[in-house]
Write an enzyme that holds these catalytic residues in place. Structure first.
Site, PDB file in Angstrom:
ATOM      1  N   GLU A  12       0.640  -1.342   0.486  1.00 29.90           N
ATOM      2  CA  GLU A  12      -0.403  -0.334  -0.054  1.00 29.90           C
ATOM      3  C   GLU A  12       0.756   1.153  -0.581  1.00 29.90           C
ATOM      4  OE1 GLU A  12      -4.189  -0.465   2.311  1.00 29.90           O
ATOM      5  OE2 GLU A  12      -3.744  -2.214   1.857  1.00 29.90           O
ATOM      6  N   GLY A  13       1.871   1.106  -0.408  1.00 26.52           N
ATOM      7  CA  GLY A  13       3.005   2.405  -0.483  1.00 26.52           C
ATOM      8  C   GLY A  13       4.329   2.386  -0.089  1.00 26.52           C
TER       9      GLY A  13
END
Ligand code: COS
Length: 380
Positions: free
Chosen positions: A363-364
């Site tokens: 998620e990044g």
């Protein structure tokens, strides 16, 4: 300003803690070893309302706030981060994405089942050549009038082999860059949709991670989420909320490891006293507790921003950046405090250390969070 949890929040936290202790703990080592997806436990979490925590009750959700969500995520993650990532993806990427951006028909058809746990969802953005560089989508969605034709490959998809509903990001018009991207709802079993082999991972081994292949998958136009070209914005907004969930997961992994290390240090003796009485260990505990509390404040602030309707792009990035760093560093310290026992699976801390690593990546990555934070600072 009030740093106390409300009575309702305490009850929610205690319910999640109780579930984690009574249901997740036994079998967690075996699930990690055998990469066993906890299907029965997912059903139980659905029955408790953990799979649609923030979804409006009119769509089958629990109607709780983001503070409740992070409390649940922290408690589940203390014991089993594989179970908690299933909860996180279903809640903050899939349910939120549909509730915030979907049509009423999409909500009735999919969200109502995802929020109760009847369906499990997956979010498909990453590709072999587009992880951090999310605008460089190679998966294409060609507009054919009443439907789109989807072709491409998605990588590292959580719930990949187990989901019923997949939110898939694809490029419709390359010339328009990020404004030529769309998001689609794809159902398990659609013609041309293939689930590739399961990944053999370092951590969160009980979660189910796959490569997905789309070969001429015909997706009806009503399955596009939002206006034409809004898919990148959809992905970014959805991921901002996802980062709150992963930050809470990292917080849970860190605090779970800290609690085990504290307990162990009060039992284990060396040089005639419990090891917590040695400054070498006591100072490690002090650092762990302080930094975990700091991470908790960032996680709570990001959740509070979401609940208040504030922009949470930066607060979620800061929460994830810091909580994942704390999780990685202090799970290593928890193993160190356990000494040789820390290297043995029965003591749980080695698993928490392996599970921590992914919170700095998915998620990044931490580097992406720094891009989000620094761009916002420079723009001010
Ligand atoms: N909310 C709404 N819109 C956003 C947004 C957000 N959080 N972030 C970016 N956008 C918009 C921008 O405003 C821009 O729109 P305009 O062209 O109208 O100005 C557009 O999206 C493109 O943004 P930007 O130019 O910033 O894109 P970049 O290619 O520079 O990428 C980053 C920005 C790096 C932040 C983004 O690609 C990213 O988050 N990457 C990581 C993705 C990720 O988490 N991958 C893991 C997969 S899920 S496990």
């Amino acid at each position: 300003m009030d740093f106390n949890l409300s009575e309702e929040h305490k009850m929610i936290r205690d319910a999640a803690r109780d579930f984690a202790q009574t249901e997740l703990l036994s079998g967690v080592i075996e699930r990690d070893e055998t990469q066993h997806f906890p299907k029965e436990l997912v059903k139980k979490m659905g029955d408790l309302g953990f799979l649609g925590v923030m979804v409006d009750p009119k769509y089958g959700g629990s109607g709780m706030d983001a503070i409740s969500y992070v409390l649940i995520m922290e408690e589940l993650s203390k014991i089993d981060a594989s179970a908690s990532v299933i909860v996180s993806v279903n809640n903050s990427l899939v349910c939120y994405g549909l509730e915030a951006f979907g049509t009423e028909e999409q909500k009735q058809k999919y969200l109502t089942k995802l929020a109760t746990g009847e369906f499990v969802g997956a979010f498909c953005l990453s590709e072999p050549e587009a992880g951090s560089d999310a605008t460089s989508q190679k998966t294409t969605a060609i507009d054919k009038g009443d439907h789109y034709l989807i072709n491409g490959t998605k990588n590292w998809i959580t719930n990949g082999g187990r989901a019923d509903v997949y939110l898939v990001i694809a490029q419709t018009d390359k010339d328009k860059g990020s404004h030529g991207i769309n998001a689609f709802i794809i159902e398990k079993g659609m013609d041309g949709f293939h689930v590739g082999p399961k990944e053999n991972k370092l951590g969160i081994r009980g979660s189910d991670t796959h490569t997905l292949q789309f070969n001429d998958v015909k997706v009806p136009k009503e399955n596009r989420i939002g206006d034409d070209g809004s898919g990148f914005r959809f992905a970014m907004k959805t991921l901002s909320g996802g980062r709150i969930g992963i930050a809470a997961q990292a917080l849970g992994i860190a605090s779970g490891a800290y609690e085990l290390a504290l307990k162990y240090s009060k039992e284990r003796k060396a040089f005639g006293t419990e090891i917590c009485n040695h400054q070498a260990i006591a100072f490690k505990l002090a650092d762990m507790y302080t930094e975990i509390e700091a991470a908790r404040h960032l996680v709570m602030k990001a959740a509070w921003d979401k609940d208040q309707g504030n922009n949470y792009d930066v607060s979620s990035a800061m929460a994830k950046l810091y909580a994942s760093k704390v999780a990685m560093e202090h799970t290593v310290e928890a193993v160190q405090i356990h000494g040789g026992n820390g290297f043995v699976k029965d003591y749980h801390v080695e698993r928490l250390m392996r599970d921590a690593k992914i919170t700095q990546i998915y998620e990044g990555t931490s580097e992406i969070q720094k891009i989000v934070i620094s761009r916002s600072l420079i723009k001010q």
